[in-house]
Design a protein around this motif. Structure first.
Motif, mmCIF file in Angstrom:
data_model
loop_
_atom_site.group_PDB
_atom_site.id
_atom_site.type_symbol
_atom_site.label_atom_id
_atom_site.label_comp_id
_atom_site.label_asym_id
_atom_site.label_seq_id
_atom_site.Cartn_x
_atom_site.Cartn_y
_atom_site.Cartn_z
ATOM 1 N N SER A 1 3.717 114.896 52.826
ATOM 2 C CA SER A 1 4.159 113.607 52.284
ATOM 3 C C SER A 1 4.768 112.717 53.360
ATOM 4 O O SER A 1 5.047 111.552 53.089
ATOM 5 C CB SER A 1 5.111 113.784 51.103
ATOM 6 O OG SER A 1 5.922 114.884 51.271
ATOM 7 N N ALA A 2 4.975 113.243 54.572
ATOM 8 C CA ALA A 2 5.419 112.364 55.657
ATOM 9 C C ALA A 2 4.262 111.527 56.183
ATOM 10 O O ALA A 2 4.469 110.462 56.750
ATOM 11 C CB ALA A 2 6.038 113.186 56.787
ATOM 12 N N LEU B 1 9.600 118.125 44.548
ATOM 13 C CA LEU B 1 10.996 117.802 44.814
ATOM 14 C C LEU B 1 11.658 117.166 43.583
ATOM 15 O O LEU B 1 12.781 117.523 43.220
ATOM 16 C CB LEU B 1 11.058 116.852 46.007
ATOM 17 C CG LEU B 1 12.300 116.890 46.862
ATOM 18 C CD1 LEU B 1 12.613 118.298 47.290
ATOM 19 C CD2 LEU B 1 12.110 116.002 48.072
ATOM 20 N N PHE C 1 6.097 115.837 46.955
ATOM 21 C CA PHE C 1 6.945 114.797 46.371
ATOM 22 C C PHE C 1 7.335 115.160 44.932
ATOM 23 O O PHE C 1 8.514 115.147 44.573
ATOM 24 C CB PHE C 1 6.148 113.487 46.413
ATOM 25 C CG PHE C 1 6.807 112.301 45.813
ATOM 26 C CD1 PHE C 1 7.574 111.458 46.591
ATOM 27 C CD2 PHE C 1 6.636 111.999 44.482
ATOM 28 C CE1 PHE C 1 8.159 110.340 46.041
ATOM 29 C CE2 PHE C 1 7.221 110.890 43.926
ATOM 30 C CZ PHE C 1 7.986 110.055 44.707
ATOM 31 N N THR D 1 1.798 116.561 46.225
ATOM 32 C CA THR D 1 2.427 117.628 45.441
ATOM 33 C C THR D 1 3.878 117.864 45.862
ATOM 34 O O THR D 1 4.752 118.067 45.018
ATOM 35 C CB THR D 1 1.612 118.927 45.556
ATOM 36 O OG1 THR D 1 0.347 118.713 44.947
ATOM 37 C CG2 THR D 1 2.309 120.069 44.849
ATOM 38 N N ARG E 1 9.056 125.240 50.924
ATOM 39 C CA ARG E 1 9.313 123.855 50.497
ATOM 40 C C ARG E 1 8.951 122.887 51.596
ATOM 41 O O ARG E 1 8.298 121.870 51.353
ATOM 42 C CB ARG E 1 10.786 123.669 50.164
ATOM 43 C CG ARG E 1 11.183 124.303 48.884
ATOM 44 C CD ARG E 1 12.673 124.120 48.714
ATOM 45 N NE ARG E 1 13.174 125.148 47.821
ATOM 46 C CZ ARG E 1 14.357 125.711 47.944
ATOM 47 N NH1 ARG E 1 15.163 125.348 48.922
ATOM 48 N NH2 ARG E 1 14.735 126.617 47.098
ATOM 49 N N THR E 2 9.360 123.189 52.814
ATOM 50 C CA THR E 2 9.036 122.288 53.921
ATOM 51 C C THR E 2 7.528 122.207 54.105
ATOM 52 O O THR E 2 6.976 121.126 54.305
ATOM 53 C CB THR E 2 9.713 122.777 55.207
ATOM 54 O OG1 THR E 2 11.101 122.932 54.937
ATOM 55 C CG2 THR E 2 9.538 121.783 56.322
ATOM 56 N N ALA E 3 6.826 123.345 54.009
ATOM 57 C CA ALA E 3 5.372 123.346 54.196
ATOM 58 C C ALA E 3 4.690 122.451 53.170
ATOM 59 O O ALA E 3 3.776 121.683 53.494
ATOM 60 C CB ALA E 3 4.833 124.773 54.089
ATOM 61 N N VAL E 4 5.151 122.534 51.921
ATOM 62 C CA VAL E 4 4.522 121.735 50.870
ATOM 63 C C VAL E 4 4.900 120.263 51.018
ATOM 64 O O VAL E 4 4.144 119.368 50.654
ATOM 65 C CB VAL E 4 4.934 122.274 49.480
ATOM 66 C CG1 VAL E 4 4.382 121.414 48.367
ATOM 67 C CG2 VAL E 4 4.456 123.704 49.315
ATOM 68 N N LEU E 5 6.091 120.026 51.606
ATOM 69 C CA LEU E 5 6.620 118.667 51.701
ATOM 70 C C LEU E 5 6.108 117.905 52.921
ATOM 71 O O LEU E 5 6.040 116.676 52.910
ATOM 72 C CB LEU E 5 8.148 118.739 51.737
ATOM 73 C CG LEU E 5 8.941 117.577 51.170
ATOM 74 C CD1 LEU E 5 8.465 117.205 49.791
ATOM 75 C CD2 LEU E 5 10.409 117.961 51.124
ATOM 76 N N VAL E 6 5.747 118.614 53.975
ATOM 77 C CA VAL E 6 5.357 117.938 55.221
ATOM 78 C C VAL E 6 4.223 116.924 55.024
ATOM 79 O O VAL E 6 4.302 115.817 55.558
ATOM 80 C CB VAL E 6 4.989 118.958 56.321
ATOM 81 C CG1 VAL E 6 4.193 118.304 57.420
ATOM 82 C CG2 VAL E 6 6.253 119.538 56.914
#
Lengths: 314, 300
Positions: free
Chosen positions: A135-136, A198, A195, A193, A128-133
């Motif tokens: 978006s920062a 989540l 975002f 993705t 999850r963190t890998a896919v979310l990073v």
């Protein structure tokens, strides 16, 4: 999902006890204090939101150039001139095509990933963190990053594929209209993705496990569970993602301004880019304002339609 | 720390979901059979999403023909970034000023506005709240064209202050909504007892209520910082003085500088400078990022 955490009791509670004073005067003092606290927000919204909205309306009805300023009313010339812009229909067509492609592909991938990372383990929280990073990062930063990644000079993809013997010639990621479109789609999927994953994950966690248990007891297969339980119960989250993704894609600007610069041959010019060019390349603020007003109206109508469609199915 | 915020994070935080019940023996066997393809697939996903970030860090220091770093590894690209225009330090400072001002404006407005909307009733309250939410409906470009003219009239065009005002307006819907929820979650007794103890409403806000809504403020501040730090189109339109450009605009301009030939090495070094603070903040404040997210996602 426990809704009480998301909708805490609304402020319909009694005002502080009157303590001997007449209730009405206390009530009035409360409401004066409320106005005082809301005042900064009100001033801000009036000056930087309501006033510009009126101004853009006025500008769209006036001959208004970048350097000359307001040169008086000329309605409805700015609006009628819009249709003569050779790029108008191509840019509308391209924006719609881009929106369709991004929405379908990205939301499918986001849903797929959300389903893959539902369980709570170390591995899935890393995923999850890998896919979310990404978006920062800002969209502009991401576009600059991919500008190098896709470049023929230092891009790593062509050499990698060549050394594997998969291709002979260098891939041109931005050279043809098709390639430029799909390269940008990949960039946007990479950036956004997480975002949408989540949003959908929040929805998935809201589905009670009992429902799945009941379905399993009835002998439903994995696919049936997904089709008959997950998808229908996920509707609100899917609808929210859909609205956000469609609106965001229709207003695409940064990625095409930086990555493709509208090219090759103006094949990737979006509507917002057209507004920018009208104002700062053609120096015609009136024309840009007219196009902005049209875009605003289309979006408002689109949002109303989407909300209606949502509400009627709830 | 307000109780509802904590529950939201523990109960609904998607990064720490409630553990799923143990599966039956049959399901576990099925999972074991599925496990290898599952790890291959998800491992590939992780690589695809992390690769561009790792690559840009590598490309910014690796030797490449046509960049400042001709061969070997080193920081020549970063050195060139220091020499470019007013210097990357100046652009980073511009970005910090814009982001700092935007965060301060946003926090002040969200704190006072959120308090007013959550705890008071006054004429025009609902109209004002709807007006704030309506900002979401209006495309950025639609507001930027008139704001270019209006800020010009006020002498605020080409100033970092004016740019921050514009960036703040787009933070208001989320921020005021978020702080309204946070204030509504604070028990009324807390404010009442402060008022009974002789605090005015301002004293109650500052001494009693604000400490209770700190998590909401962190979330709002984080979003405002990331948005202001990363914004591109507002400075593109509102800032024409090259020395006042915030980082994203400066790095985007830098590409075309060197005699038409694009210096990709410096570009990737710029991307690292742009991205690193965001990634660090994101990893540190991930749970605030997600809690802000969910309050929005739930309300839809």
């Amino acid at each position: 999902m426990t809704t009480d955490t998301s909708t805490p009791p609304v402020a319909a509670r009694p005002e502080p006890a009157p303590r001997g004073r007449p209730r009405r005067s206390l009530h009035r003092r409360r409401s004066v204090a409320g106005i005082a606290f809301a005042l900064p927000t009100a001033v801000f919204v009036l000056l930087l939101f309501v006033l510009p909205l009126f101004t853009v309306g006025q500008m769209s009805l006036s001959e208004w150039t970048l350097l000359g300023g307001n040169l008086g009313l000329n309605a409805p010339d700015n609006y009628s001139d819009l249709w003569s812009s050779p790029l108008l229909w191509p840019s509308i067509g391209f924006t719609l095509l881009y929106t369709g492609i991004v929405t379908v592909i990205m939301l499918s991938i986001a849903l797929g990933i959300a389903l893959l990372v539902q369980e709570s383990t170390r591995w899935t929280s890393f995923l999850r963190t890998a896919v979310l990073v990404p978006s920062a990062l800002g969209l502009a930063s991401a576009s600059l990053l991919f500008f190098g990644l896709y470049s023929p000079n230092i891009g790593p993809i062509t050499p990698a594929l060549q050394s594997l013997g998969l291709i002979d010639e260098a891939i041109s990621f931005l050279g043809t209209p098709q390639a430029a479109l799909w390269s940008t789609v990949f960039l946007v999927i990479w950036r956004f993705t997480g975002f949408y994953m989540l949003v959908l994950l929040v929805g998935l966690q809201g589905i009670s496990l009992d429902v799945y248990e009941a379905g399993r007891l009835d002998g439903a297969s994995r696919w049936q569970l997904f089709r008959d339980i997950t998808l229908p119960l996920l509707r609100p989250s899917i609808a929210l993602s859909l609205i956000l993704c469609v609106t965001g894609s229709l207003l695409a600007f940064d990625q095409f301004f930086i990555l493709t610069r509208g090219g090759p041959d103006n094949s990737t010019v979006t509507v917002v880019q057209l507004i920018y060019r009208e104002a700062f390349s053609s120096f015609d603020l009136g024309g840009a304002a007219a196009l902005s007003v049209v875009v605003l109206l289309v979006l408002v109508v689109l949002n109303i339609v989407q909300f209606r469609a949502l509400r009627s199915t709830d | 720390m307000t109780a509802p915020t904590t529950t939201r994070q523990t109960a609904l935080d998607p990064l720490r979901p409630a553990s799923r019940p143990r599966r039956s023996a049959g399901a576990r066997f099925g999972l074991a059979a599925l496990r290898t393809p599952y790890f291959v697939l998800t491992g590939a996903l992780a690589i695809i999403f992390l690769f561009p970030l790792v690559w840009s860090a590598w490309a910014s220091v690796a030797g490449q023909p046509g960049t400042a770093q001709q061969s070997g590894f080193g920081f020549a690209n970063y050195a060139r970034l220091l020499d470019y225009g007013a210097g990357v330090g100046q652009f980073a400072l511009n970005s910090l000023i814009v982001s700092g001002l935007t965060v301060v404006f946003t926090l002040v407005l969200a704190l006072t506005g959120g308090y007013a909307f959550a705890k008071f009733s006054f004429p025009g309250k609902n109209v004002l709240f709807l007006l704030v939410l309506a900002i979401l409906m209006v495309p950025y470009a639609t507001l930027l064209v008139p704001l270019y003219v209006l800020l010009g009239n006020l002498g605020l065009i080409d100033t970092l202050f004016g740019l921050s005002l514009v960036l703040t307006i787009y933070q208001l819907p989320f921020s005021i909504f978020m702080m309204r929820i946070s204030f509504e979650a604070v028990p009324a007794e807390l404010e009442e007892s402060a008022l009974v103890d002789g605090c005015g409403t301002i004293g109650a806000l500052l001494r009693v209520l604000t400490p209770a809504v700190v998590p909401g403020l962190v979330t709002v501040g984080l979003y405002a910082f990331l948005a202001a730090w990363n914004d591109f189109i507002a400075p593109l339109i509102l800032i024409s003085d090259a020395d006042l450009a915030p980082l994203p605009l400066a790095i985007a301009n830098l590409r075309q500088q060197t005699m038409g030939a694009i210096d990709y090495g410096v570009t990737e070094a710029g991307v690292v400078v742009l991205a690193l603070p965001c990634i660090v903040l994101f990893l540190l404040l991930q749970r605030y990022y997600i809690s802000g997210f969910m309050s929005g996602a739930l309300k839809g």
